[in-house]
Each structure stands twice: as C-alpha cells, then as structure tokens.
Design a protein around this motif. Structure first.
Motif, PDB file in Angstrom:
ATOM      1  N   UNK A   1      -0.263  -2.978 -11.433  1.00  0.00           N
ATOM      2  CA  UNK A   1      -1.826  -2.821 -11.459  1.00  0.00           C
ATOM      3  C   UNK A   1      -2.174  -1.506 -11.076  1.00  0.00           C
ATOM      4  N   UNK A   2      -1.639  -0.901 -10.065  1.00  0.00           N
ATOM      5  CA  UNK A   2      -1.854   0.205  -9.325  1.00  0.00           C
ATOM      6  C   UNK A   2      -1.738   1.628 -10.209  1.00  0.00           C
ATOM      7  N   UNK A   3      -0.209   1.232 -10.801  1.00  0.00           N
ATOM      8  CA  UNK A   3       0.149   1.987 -11.895  1.00  0.00           C
ATOM      9  C   UNK A   3      -0.716   2.337 -12.969  1.00  0.00           C
ATOM     10  N   UNK A   4      -1.165   0.864 -13.637  1.00  0.00           N
ATOM     11  CA  UNK A   4      -1.750   1.023 -14.858  1.00  0.00           C
ATOM     12  C   UNK A   4      -3.233   1.848 -14.642  1.00  0.00           C
ATOM     13  N   UNK A   5      -4.100   1.455 -13.471  1.00  0.00           N
ATOM     14  CA  UNK A   5      -5.218   1.948 -13.082  1.00  0.00           C
ATOM     15  C   UNK A   5      -5.154   3.453 -12.505  1.00  0.00           C
ATOM     16  N   UNK A   6      -3.966   3.761 -12.477  1.00  0.00           N
ATOM     17  CA  UNK A   6      -3.630   5.127 -11.983  1.00  0.00           C
ATOM     18  C   UNK A   6      -4.253   5.205 -10.265  1.00  0.00           C
ATOM     19  N   UNK A   7      -3.921   4.227  -9.402  1.00  0.00           N
ATOM     20  CA  UNK A   7      -4.464   3.918  -7.985  1.00  0.00           C
ATOM     21  C   UNK A   7      -3.342   4.420  -7.242  1.00  0.00           C
ATOM     22  N   UNK A   8      -3.588   5.409  -6.272  1.00  0.00           N
ATOM     23  CA  UNK A   8      -2.420   6.122  -5.413  1.00  0.00           C
ATOM     24  C   UNK A   8      -2.023   4.752  -4.393  1.00  0.00           C
ATOM     25  N   UNK A   9      -0.877   4.921  -4.157  1.00  0.00           N
ATOM     26  CA  UNK A   9      -0.402   3.723  -3.199  1.00  0.00           C
ATOM     27  C   UNK A   9       0.306   4.608  -1.890  1.00  0.00           C
ATOM     28  N   UNK A  10      -0.221   3.906  -0.793  1.00  0.00           N
ATOM     29  CA  UNK A  10       0.121   4.221   0.632  1.00  0.00           C
ATOM     30  C   UNK A  10       0.878   3.172   1.284  1.00  0.00           C
ATOM     31  N   UNK A  11       1.678   3.343   2.365  1.00  0.00           N
ATOM     32  CA  UNK A  11       2.091   2.235   2.925  1.00  0.00           C
ATOM     33  C   UNK A  11       1.201   2.322   4.381  1.00  0.00           C
ATOM     34  N   UNK A  12       1.121   1.045   5.088  1.00  0.00           N
ATOM     35  CA  UNK A  12       0.254   0.697   6.174  1.00  0.00           C
ATOM     36  C   UNK A  12       0.794   1.911   7.097  1.00  0.00           C
ATOM     37  N   UNK A  13       1.704   2.505   7.228  1.00  0.00           N
ATOM     38  CA  UNK A  13       1.932   3.381   8.180  1.00  0.00           C
ATOM     39  C   UNK A  13       1.274   4.799   7.777  1.00  0.00           C
ATOM     40  N   UNK A  14       1.101   5.209   6.608  1.00  0.00           N
ATOM     41  CA  UNK A  14       0.261   6.233   6.157  1.00  0.00           C
ATOM     42  C   UNK A  14      -1.059   6.036   6.331  1.00  0.00           C
ATOM     43  N   UNK A  15      -1.480   4.895   6.045  1.00  0.00           N
ATOM     44  CA  UNK A  15      -2.902   4.398   6.255  1.00  0.00           C
ATOM     45  C   UNK A  15      -3.419   4.739   7.362  1.00  0.00           C
ATOM     46  N   UNK A  16      -2.711   4.289   8.612  1.00  0.00           N
ATOM     47  CA  UNK A  16      -2.868   4.318  10.079  1.00  0.00           C
ATOM     48  C   UNK A  16      -2.822   5.589  10.310  1.00  0.00           C
ATOM     49  N   UNK A  17      -1.998   6.610   9.895  1.00  0.00           N
ATOM     50  CA  UNK A  17      -2.046   8.002  10.175  1.00  0.00           C
ATOM     51  C   UNK A  17      -3.358   8.836   9.844  1.00  0.00           C
ATOM     52  N   UNK A  18      -3.698   8.151   8.682  1.00  0.00           N
ATOM     53  CA  UNK A  18      -4.963   8.958   8.022  1.00  0.00           C
ATOM     54  C   UNK A  18      -6.256   8.674   8.753  1.00  0.00           C
ATOM     55  N   UNK A  19      -6.370   7.628   9.371  1.00  0.00           N
ATOM     56  CA  UNK A  19      -7.631   7.017  10.117  1.00  0.00           C
ATOM     57  C   UNK A  19      -7.357   7.454  11.599  1.00  0.00           C
TER      58      UNK A  19
END
Ligand SMILES: NC(=O)c1ccc[n+]([C@@H]2O[C@H](COP(=O)([O-])OP(=O)(O)OC[C@H]3O[C@@H](n4cnc5c(N)ncnc54)[C@H](O)[C@@H]3O)[C@@H](O)[C@H]2O)c1
Ligand SMILES: [Zn+2]
Length: 630
Positions: free
Chosen positions: A612-630
């Motif tokens: 679905x993410x591919x279909x709608x062009x939604x970027x995927x990130x791991x939980x670790x990426x997420x935590x580092x960004x916030x």
C-alpha cells in the motif's frame, strides 16, 4: 456500562440517539448485537441498521463494530475452532447510487487486470435472513469472528436436513425456517424468526416445536450454492436493476432481507479482495424509504439545561428507512408556531443521513399549543429568536438538574450520575456539582440511597477525580454556551486552563475559528461559572494538559505536522506511541492513503501495508529512524 433502565428507554425510543454520547451509542449497539447473536434481539434489524448503527457510522466511523465482524458473544460456550474458510459479513447498499458506485469499483478493478468490461459476470441471490453456518461435511460451525467459530454439529445430529435433501459439505449457508411455516405455526410464540432459529442451535434440549419443524423440513440448513440466482452483465444489471431486485426478493420461501450481488469472475474477485469486514466483490442491496408523511399525536414541551424549550413530538408509529419511528424532536417552538405543529397535524419526516428522525416541515397545520409557563418551574417563558426559553436560569429545577447531569456525562469517566440519581439529589437540596463532590456515604444513605449504591456513587466520584481526563473535556463539562468539546480543545491550544477566566474578548477572537460574536458569548458565559469552576478545580482532578500550539511549533522536529501510520510490533505499546506522537504535533492515522507522509514500521509487518505504501508513494521508515527524527 449503560444501565438497564437506559437500555430499555432506548429500546422504546424514549431516549433518542442524539441524547447519547458516542461511547454510549457504541455501547448500546454492542448490547443490541450481543442480544441479537444470542437469539434474543431487543430491537428490530431495521432499527439496528437504520437508527443505531447508522448513527454510530455517522458519529464514530472508526468504531470497531463497524470495521470488523460483529462479535457473537458468549452465547456459545464451546471453545472456538478455526473455520475451514474465512466467513465475512457483507457490505450494504441502500440506494441505487451506492450500487452504481460499487459497479464503478468493479470496472476499475477489471481494467487493472485487463478484463473486458462486458466480460464481467454478476450474479444476484436472495440474502437469507437466518443464522450463518459453515458445513465442511463433517462439522458445522458458527461464523464466530469470521476466522474462528463454534462447533454446532449437534444441529445435524438433531436431524436437521440440508435444503433440497442435498448432501452435506456444501460450505457456507444459513440455518433458516420456512416463512410460510413460521407464520402459520410459530409466529404466535416467537417475536422474530431469529429467536426460533437460535433455539435450534442452543445446547439445551430441543423444544417440541423445534423438533417438529426439523421433521417437517421447515427448519433447514441452506447452503448458498443451492440458492436460485439471477446472472448477467453489468450492463444488464444497470438496465434492469429494479426488476432484478423485485424478482430475486421473492425467489425463496424463507425470510430474505435484501439481494446479494457478487462478481462471478474468479480473477476479478482475487483482484478486489476483502477488508476485515467484507469482500469487496460482494454487496447486499436493501431497500430504504427515507421520507414519510406522519400524523402528530401530541407535542410536549421539555426544558433542556440551557433553558430552551424543545417540543417533543409523539408520532403515529411509522416505518421509515425500514425503522419504526414513534417520536421526534421539533427542534424549537418557532417551528411549532410558524408552521402549525399541533396535535393532528401532518408532518414530513426524514432521516437525515439515515440517523435522527427530523421533522422538516408541517404539511397540514393544526392549531398549536404554545406553553406560557415553564413545565419545570412555571415561570413565564420568553422568546429568544426561534427559541421559547425559560430564563429562570438560576432556579429552574430542570435546568439545574440538566446542568449537573451534563457535567458527569461530558466528563465520561464515571457511572451512576444520570438524570435519575441527580433528580434524587436535587430533592435533597443539591444544586451544584461541587456540592455533589462534597457528599459522603452517610449523606447519601440519609437521602435514601442504599448502602451499596452510596458506596458505588462515592467510588465513582473518586474515580472521576483520579482517572485522567483531558483539560478541555473538563472545561466543556461546565456546559457554557459555545464551549462544546471542539471549541474547548481549540481554546486550550492557545491558552492554559488557568488563564481562561482572565481572557478578554479580543484574545479569544484572535484564535482561528472564533468569531467575535462567539468570543463575546464565551466571555459572558464564563463569568457565572467561575466560582463553581474554582470550587471543583480544588478537588484536584487529574487533568491532562493540552499542549499550546506555540510550544508545539518550537518543537522543531522534522515530523512536525506530518501524517504517519504505525504498523508492526514496536518497542512501546501502540497506544503510547500514538499518544506521544500526537503530543509532539504529529498526526497519526490508521490507514494508508495518498495523504500519508510516512509509514513507520516495526517488526512483523504485513506485506500488504508495504505494498500500500508503495502504491500511494508513502515513504517507509523503521521505528529506529522515527525515534531518531523526533
Ligand atoms: N436486531 C438487532 O439488534 C441486530 C443486532 C445486530 C445485527 N443485526 C442484524 O444482523 C445483520 C448484520 O449482521 P451480519 O454481519 O451477521 O450479516 P450481514 O447482514 O452482513 O450478512 C452477511 C451474511 O449473510 C449471509 N448470507 C445470506 N444470504 C447470502 C447470500 N445469498 N449470499 C452470500 N451470503 C449470504 C452470510 O452468512 C454472511 O455471513 C443486519 O441485518 C442486522 O440488522 C440485528
Ligand atoms: Zn423553568
């Protein structure tokens, strides 16, 4: 949980859905569903579908009850067994419009797999209104939650035959009772066929009536593959829709509550797939009449917490959108006066969005009865634009009781302080919520509450103080005009709760979404509640502070104001993740669409989500990426 008294009143439409909070409405739907699944429905299917479920859909479209198979409850004590094949509910359409949208979706999916539009094959079958089961030739299962059901093979051991004396093992079907037979032999002892069907399945021994119905082959298991069908192309379906429906509805001598349309082409079915509740390649059409002309039996004034007098209109029982309507509100006395909404008048009634019955206009006026005095305090009533109003705001019993009950209802973290309890407290000179919080068990006992009830009530008061509640909800509970939940939440995004009473008109009007008039009403409305607010505030309610937008903006992280979806197993509970994300200005959704910015993935992520993410062009990130960004 809703009290039995409220459930009864809802069942008899003495309380209308618009008087309920979303949670209460959801609870009632659950209660009705469980009663239905246990073979003892408390309301008709039409009322369930058109009044209650429709209202829930309108107010809380993400409610679990709407998103998954309706639970079967504990009516089958047996342990649940895996079904040989998944059994789902069926999506419903109540109008041609909804059907044609479904056809559009079929066509779109057909194009995606290169299937010619004229090659789409549709079939229509009567939608049997029985008790769903799956027969694998060896055992019979209930539908359960769609994946796991209960083994009810005993129904066959009791001699139940398959329709047309067909063999066992034909898969999904329904346990049904012949319509003509039910009407002739059973209708006097069972209110709905469902009550009877359930008795065939229950563990307890069969009644004589049930035994006879089985021997007479009136009670049967009807596998869907044995249903008579209409079939044709989408073009034929479009051209002859009404005829097809009329024809299919009378194909069998069993209760039918609609027509099931489905795709025959196997590849198209695979392409369309299913969600958690239904297959996308299948839809049930049910008819829906949503306007009626109805005679008024009586009009009774009712005082709300704000002093507005509402005309409650008793109607000649009328079937509307498949539901029996006996009561509706006339909104305000302006309508009564101007349009002649009196006893014997005829009104046009609709269900807007299938929800609350609404009187739109008076077709045949009759002399009206406009009350001069408040039905609660007898003071002279006053017109405030369209509204007849009791302005005895400080001393009108109905208003005082209404306000106190409103507080507990909006706070929504307590039980037992409904209108009945509050009226009793009123009789013992309780006039404000802060007085209620000052009560102890002895006080309540002297007022005539039982010892156990008194204890419960005090426990509930304590609970309402200690259980965390959003500060905007607490503020809204005071019922100030124009300070509903939404406005309170907005207000507290700009000012702390403790500053609210010091705000001037300009400060409020400066907030997006607050017009000058609203700001004025709020400033004035806050003055009379300030003392009561302070008294209650001192009880130390566990308030969750709304973050100020300006603080949020200084939270300069990359994901601020972005829309994300969490999926998979993560190091914190989903609830905690969501709460935290929201608190730092991230918008959290549950389904992936083109509007989503990021899909945050944990462990064990379903392939579907990634696709679905591919279909709608939604970027995927791991939980670790997420935590580092916030
Ligand atoms: N009265 C109440 O309080 C109450 C409460 C809950 C549900 N209900 C009723 O239950 C229904 C919804 O429940 P549901 O989700 O179990 O059923 P549904 O209406 O969604 O129908 C799905 C089921 O229809 C059956 N079915 C019947 N004929 C079929 C056919 N020709 N082809 C394929 N399948 C066919 C299948 O067993 C399938 O599981 C509504 O009609 C609602 O009114 C009533
Ligand atoms: Zn009054």
């Amino acid at each position: 949980m809703l009290s039995q008294d409220i459930v009864d009143k809802l069942t008899h439409q003495e309380i209308l859905t618009d008087e309920l909070l979303d949670e209460e409405l959801a609870q009632f739907c659950q209660i009705a569903n469980l009663a239905y699944r246990a073979g003892k429905p408390i309301i008709s299917d039409q009322d369930y579908d058109f009044i209650y479920l429709a209202a829930l859909k309108d107010r809380d479209p993400n409610n679990l009850l709407l998103k998954s198979i309706e639970p079967e409850g504990w009516s089958f004590s047996e342990e649940k067994v895996l079904l040989p094949k998944e059994m789902l509910s069926i999506d419903k359409a109540y109008s041609w419009g909804e059907i044609s949208k479904w056809i559009e979706r079929l066509k779109k999916s057909a194009m995606q797999i290169g299937l010619g539009l004229s090659d789409i094959q549709i079939k229509a079958t009567p939608k049997l209104d029985g008790f769903a089961g799956f027969d694998d030739g060896n055992r019979l299962y209930t539908r359960g939650d769609g994946k796991k059901g209960s083994d009810i093979s005993r129904v066959f051991e009791r001699g139940l035959c398959v329709f047309n004396d067909a063999k066992r093992g034909l898969g999904a079907g329904e346990i049904v009772i012949k319509k003509s037979y039910f009407e002739k032999y059973l209708a006097h002892s069972f209110e709905y066929p469902r009550n009877f069907q359930a008795s065939l399945i229950k563990e307890k021994a069969l009644s004589e009536q049930a035994q006879k119905a089985i021997i007479d082959k009136a009670a049967l298991f009807f596998p869907f593959v044995q249903l008579p069908i209409w079939s044709g192309s989408t073009a034929e379906m479009v051209a002859k829709f009404d005829q097809i429906v009329a024809q299919v509805l009378v194909m069998v001598d069993f209760d039918v509550d609609g027509v099931v349309f489905e795709v025959i082409n196997a590849d198209l079915k695979t392409q369309m797939g299913a969600n958690r509740k239904f297959h996308r390649w299948q839809i049930a059409f049910k008819e829906n009449k949503d306007k009626a002309h109805v005679k008024v039996l009586s009009v009774t004034p009712q005082v709300g917490r704000s002093g507005k007098i509402t005309p409650v209109v008793e109607l000649e029982p009328t079937l509307l959108s498949g539901a029996t309507i006996v009561r509706a509100t006339g909104h305000h006395y302006g309508l009564v006066k101007e349009q002649g909404l009196g006893v014997g008048s005829v009104v046009e009634l609709t269900r807007s969005g299938l929800v609350i019955p609404k009187i739109i206009s008076v077709l045949k006026p009759m002399p009206v009865d406009i009350p001069d005095n408040c039905p609660s305090c007898s003071k002279l009533l006053v017109w405030e634009s369209d509204f007849l109003t009791c302005i005895n705001r400080k001393n009108c019993p109905a208003q005082i009781v209404g306000k106190m009950a409103y507080f507990f209802k909006i706070l929504a973290n307590n039980d037992g302080f409904g209108i009945v309890t509050i009226k009793k407290l009123y009789a013992y000179d309780i006039r404000s919520v802060s007085q209620i919080y000052a009560l102890n068990i002895e006080h309540l006992v002297t007022m005539g509450f039982g010892e156990k009830t008194s204890m419960n009530l005090i426990n509930q008061l304590n609970r309402s103080v200690s259980e965390q509640v959003e500060d905007w909800r607490f503020l809204a509970a005071f019922g100030v005009h124009r300070m509903g939940l939404g406005n309170c939440e907005n207000l507290l995004k700009f000012h702390y709760l403790n500053d609210i009473f010091n705000l001037n008109l300009e400060q409020i009007a400066n907030i997006d979404g607050f017009a000058e008039l609203t700001a004025q009403i709020i400033v004035q409305g806050l003055i009379p509640i300030a003392d009561e607010f302070n008294r209650l505030y001192r009880y130390g309610f566990n308030l969750e502070t709304t973050l100020l937008t300006k603080n949020l903006q200084t939270l300069a992280h990359e994901l601020f104001d972005k829309r994300i979806v969490f999926t998979g197993k993560m190091s914190y509970s989903r609830n905690d993740m969501k709460k935290h994300a929201k608190s730092i200005g991230i918008k959290v959704s549950i389904t992936i669409s083109a509007k989503i910015d990021y899909l945050v993935i944990g462990d064990k992520v379903g392939q579907k989500k990634i696709q679905d993410a591919e279909k709608f062009g939604v970027a995927v990130m791991t939980e670790a990426d997420y935590l580092s960004k916030i």
